[in-house]
Design a protein around this motif. Structure first.
Motif, mmCIF file in Angstrom:
data_model
loop_
_atom_site.group_PDB
_atom_site.id
_atom_site.type_symbol
_atom_site.label_atom_id
_atom_site.label_comp_id
_atom_site.label_asym_id
_atom_site.label_seq_id
_atom_site.Cartn_x
_atom_site.Cartn_y
_atom_site.Cartn_z
ATOM 1 N N ALA A 12 0.848 -1.201 0.000
ATOM 2 C CA ALA A 12 0.000 0.000 0.000
ATOM 3 C C ALA A 12 0.878 1.244 0.000
ATOM 4 O O ALA A 12 0.753 2.094 0.884
ATOM 5 C CB ALA A 12 -0.921 -0.013 1.213
ATOM 6 N N PRO A 13 1.767 1.402 -0.989
ATOM 7 C CA PRO A 13 2.669 2.554 -0.984
ATOM 8 C C PRO A 13 1.945 3.896 -1.073
ATOM 9 O O PRO A 13 2.437 4.901 -0.558
ATOM 10 C CB PRO A 13 3.560 2.325 -2.211
ATOM 11 C CG PRO A 13 2.800 1.369 -3.079
ATOM 12 C CD PRO A 13 2.016 0.512 -2.141
ATOM 13 N N ASP A 14 0.749 3.912 -1.696
ATOM 14 C CA ASP A 14 0.003 5.166 -1.792
ATOM 15 C C ASP A 14 -0.486 5.638 -0.430
ATOM 16 O O ASP A 14 -0.654 6.847 -0.204
ATOM 17 C CB ASP A 14 -1.174 5.000 -2.745
ATOM 18 C CG ASP A 14 -2.110 3.873 -2.335
ATOM 19 O OD1 ASP A 14 -1.630 2.884 -1.747
ATOM 20 O OD2 ASP A 14 -3.320 3.971 -2.605
ATOM 21 N N ARG A 15 -0.698 4.713 0.493
ATOM 22 C CA ARG A 15 -1.100 5.097 1.846
ATOM 23 C C ARG A 15 0.097 5.218 2.775
ATOM 24 O O ARG A 15 0.059 5.975 3.755
ATOM 25 C CB ARG A 15 -2.105 4.087 2.407
ATOM 26 C CG ARG A 15 -3.398 4.025 1.618
ATOM 27 C CD ARG A 15 -4.473 3.240 2.325
ATOM 28 N NE ARG A 15 -4.162 1.830 2.466
ATOM 29 C CZ ARG A 15 -4.431 0.902 1.551
ATOM 30 N NH1 ARG A 15 -5.012 1.236 0.408
ATOM 31 N NH2 ARG A 15 -4.146 -0.366 1.773
ATOM 32 N N THR A 44 7.093 -0.703 -2.686
ATOM 33 C CA THR A 44 7.141 -0.183 -1.314
ATOM 34 C C THR A 44 8.564 0.170 -0.926
ATOM 35 O O THR A 44 8.812 1.210 -0.297
ATOM 36 C CB THR A 44 6.540 -1.206 -0.334
ATOM 37 O OG1 THR A 44 5.127 -1.324 -0.586
ATOM 38 C CG2 THR A 44 6.755 -0.783 1.112
ATOM 39 N N ARG A 45 9.507 -0.665 -1.282
ATOM 40 C CA ARG A 45 10.912 -0.371 -0.981
ATOM 41 C C ARG A 45 11.352 0.932 -1.640
ATOM 42 O O ARG A 45 12.012 1.774 -1.010
ATOM 43 C CB ARG A 45 11.810 -1.516 -1.455
ATOM 44 C CG ARG A 45 13.304 -1.293 -1.169
ATOM 45 C CD ARG A 45 14.151 -2.468 -1.617
ATOM 46 N NE ARG A 45 14.085 -2.681 -3.054
ATOM 47 C CZ ARG A 45 13.436 -3.688 -3.637
ATOM 48 N NH1 ARG A 45 12.793 -4.575 -2.904
ATOM 49 N NH2 ARG A 45 13.429 -3.818 -4.949
ATOM 50 N N GLU A 46 10.981 1.135 -2.891
ATOM 51 C CA GLU A 46 11.360 2.364 -3.587
ATOM 52 C C GLU A 46 10.682 3.583 -2.963
ATOM 53 O O GLU A 46 11.295 4.663 -2.883
ATOM 54 C CB GLU A 46 10.996 2.251 -5.072
ATOM 55 C CG GLU A 46 11.796 1.196 -5.826
ATOM 56 C CD GLU A 46 13.299 1.415 -5.675
ATOM 57 O OE1 GLU A 46 13.756 2.574 -5.845
ATOM 58 O OE2 GLU A 46 14.015 0.441 -5.384
ATOM 59 N N LEU A 47 9.451 3.413 -2.526
ATOM 60 C CA LEU A 47 8.742 4.506 -1.866
ATOM 61 C C LEU A 47 9.451 4.904 -0.573
ATOM 62 O O LEU A 47 9.642 6.094 -0.289
ATOM 63 C CB LEU A 47 7.302 4.070 -1.597
ATOM 64 C CG LEU A 47 6.321 4.968 -0.827
ATOM 65 C CD1 LEU A 47 6.456 4.850 0.680
ATOM 66 C CD2 LEU A 47 6.431 6.421 -1.261
ATOM 67 N N SER A 90 1.890 1.639 15.130
ATOM 68 C CA SER A 90 0.780 2.152 14.348
ATOM 69 C C SER A 90 0.787 1.430 13.008
ATOM 70 O O SER A 90 1.597 0.525 12.787
ATOM 71 C CB SER A 90 0.877 3.674 14.170
ATOM 72 O OG SER A 90 -0.315 4.191 13.603
ATOM 73 N N ASP A 91 -0.138 1.800 12.141
ATOM 74 C CA ASP A 91 -0.227 1.172 10.820
ATOM 75 C C ASP A 91 0.230 2.128 9.741
ATOM 76 O O ASP A 91 0.201 3.355 9.917
ATOM 77 C CB ASP A 91 -1.660 0.721 10.537
ATOM 78 C CG ASP A 91 -2.066 -0.477 11.376
ATOM 79 O OD1 ASP A 91 -1.189 -1.271 11.744
ATOM 80 O OD2 ASP A 91 -3.268 -0.626 11.656
ATOM 81 N N GLY A 92 0.627 1.568 8.606
ATOM 82 C CA GLY A 92 1.138 2.366 7.508
ATOM 83 C C GLY A 92 0.083 3.099 6.727
ATOM 84 O O GLY A 92 0.361 3.598 5.620
ATOM 85 N N ASP A 93 -1.134 3.172 7.257
ATOM 86 C CA ASP A 93 -2.192 3.963 6.624
ATOM 87 C C ASP A 93 -2.822 4.926 7.624
ATOM 88 O O ASP A 93 -3.965 5.353 7.436
ATOM 89 C CB ASP A 93 -3.261 3.051 6.011
ATOM 90 C CG ASP A 93 -3.824 2.039 7.004
ATOM 91 O OD1 ASP A 93 -3.554 2.174 8.222
ATOM 92 O OD2 ASP A 93 -4.527 1.108 6.572
ATOM 93 N N CYS A 94 -2.083 5.264 8.680
ATOM 94 C CA CYS A 94 -2.585 6.166 9.724
ATOM 95 C C CYS A 94 -1.649 7.368 9.849
ATOM 96 O O CYS A 94 -0.499 7.228 10.293
ATOM 97 C CB CYS A 94 -2.681 5.445 11.065
ATOM 98 S SG CYS A 94 -3.932 4.156 11.118
ATOM 99 N N ILE A 95 -2.121 8.539 9.457
ATOM 100 C CA ILE A 95 -1.305 9.748 9.528
ATOM 101 C C ILE A 95 -1.348 10.285 10.956
ATOM 102 O O ILE A 95 -2.424 10.562 11.483
ATOM 103 C CB ILE A 95 -1.820 10.816 8.553
ATOM 104 C CG1 ILE A 95 -1.852 10.278 7.123
ATOM 105 C CG2 ILE A 95 -0.960 12.081 8.632
ATOM 106 C CD1 ILE A 95 -2.514 11.226 6.134
#
Length: 292
Positions: A12-15, A44-47, A90-95
């Motif tokens: 989920a690199p966009d999030r 994801t690695r590149e992001l 936390s999660d990788g989709d929580c700002i």
């Protein structure tokens, strides 16, 4: 004390990008940032490399091969990869709000874990958030969110509570403090003492069992859901199944019934040792990459 923030992610690199930007905007920057990656592709690695370079944000990327849902295992490997005293999850989709890390550290106490929550964003509001909005604090501003597609709701007030009111709401909320993987923290030594996360857990409240074993070991939860604030980016969850829910519920029932403190399905695949002096390092099939 040394601190690490551990974020779970999977393809989920966009999030993940806006989430990482949120940690670049923290008022307290003295922490290790670890992405616990459950087998994402190279995107994801590149992001991670790109965000690390763009925002001068050191990031450790802990990755294992994709073999289905193994979030609990990669979280255990992330715990093994750091020597930090205190861990924020936390999660990788929580700002996170800019004071997210600072708030966790201000409230850290021996013998306690901290229990936070999140505010769910609409699809429209999620799609409009940019890095500039995050750095400016707009992504957690109720008025900005309403102007950008978020329906009006009394719950939006959680994002703008004064410290005094947040403390009051933490004290009077009927919601009991539980380990919530999108917003929780505790001492690494306590986590190692219970052998980390139970790796049998599939999707659906898999983090709660971890908190129940912490409580069985004498580590009690403290409520901070109105103080430590993060917003959850909208996405679908096609991996939710009735079977995974029932499996997790049975494991949790067993944990509560036996008042279990240790799981043999955790970091160590063995019964609890007599000594607390446990040394852990990432497994041989785990890749740990550092970007600065």
């Amino acid at each position: 004390m040394k601190t690490a923030v551990i974020l779970s992610t999977y393809n989920a690199p966009d999030r993940l990008r806006p989430t990482l930007v949120g940690y670049a905007a923290q008022t307290h920057r003295d922490f290790e940032l670890i992405v616990a990656d459950d087998g994402s592709t190279g995107a994801t690695r590149e992001l991670i490399k790109d965000v690390s370079s763009q925002f001068s944000l050191p990031i450790k990327h802990v990755w294992h091969e994709d073999q289905g849902f193994r979030k609990c295992r990669i979280l255990n490997q992330a715990i093994a990869s750091t020597g930090a005293d205190y861990l924020i999850f936390s999660d990788g989709d929580c700002i996170p709000r800019a004071d997210f890390v600072a708030t966790h550290l201000e409230r850290a106490r021996p013998g306690r874990f901290l229990s936070g929550g999140y505010f769910k964003l609409s699809a429209k509001a999620s799609s409009r958030i940019t890095a500039e909005d995050i750095l400016a604090g707009h992504a957690l501003d109720p008025q900005w969110l309403i102007a950008n597609g978020m329906p009006r709701s009394r719950k939006l007030g959680r994002l703008a509570c004064s410290p005094w009111r947040a403390g009051l709401m933490n004290a009077i909320t009927p919601t009991r403090p539980t380990w919530n993987g999108h917003n929780a923290s505790g001492w690494r030594s306590d986590m190692i003492r219970i052998n980390g996360f139970d790796e049998r857990m599939a999707y659906w409240a898999q983090d709660r069992e971890f908190g129940e074993r912490l409580e069985n070991s004498g580590v009690r939860g403290l409520q901070i859901r109105y103080s430590a604030i993060c917003v959850h980016l909208h996405h679908e969850r096609p991996y939710k199944t009735k079977e995974s829910r029932e499996r997790n519920q049975q494991i949790r029932r067993d944990t509560r019934r036996m008042r279990a403190r240790w799981t043999v399905h955790g970091i160590h695949k063995s019964p609890a040792p007599e000594s607390d002096a446990l040394m852990i390092t990432p497994a041989d099939d785990v890749t740990v990459m550092r970007y600065a």
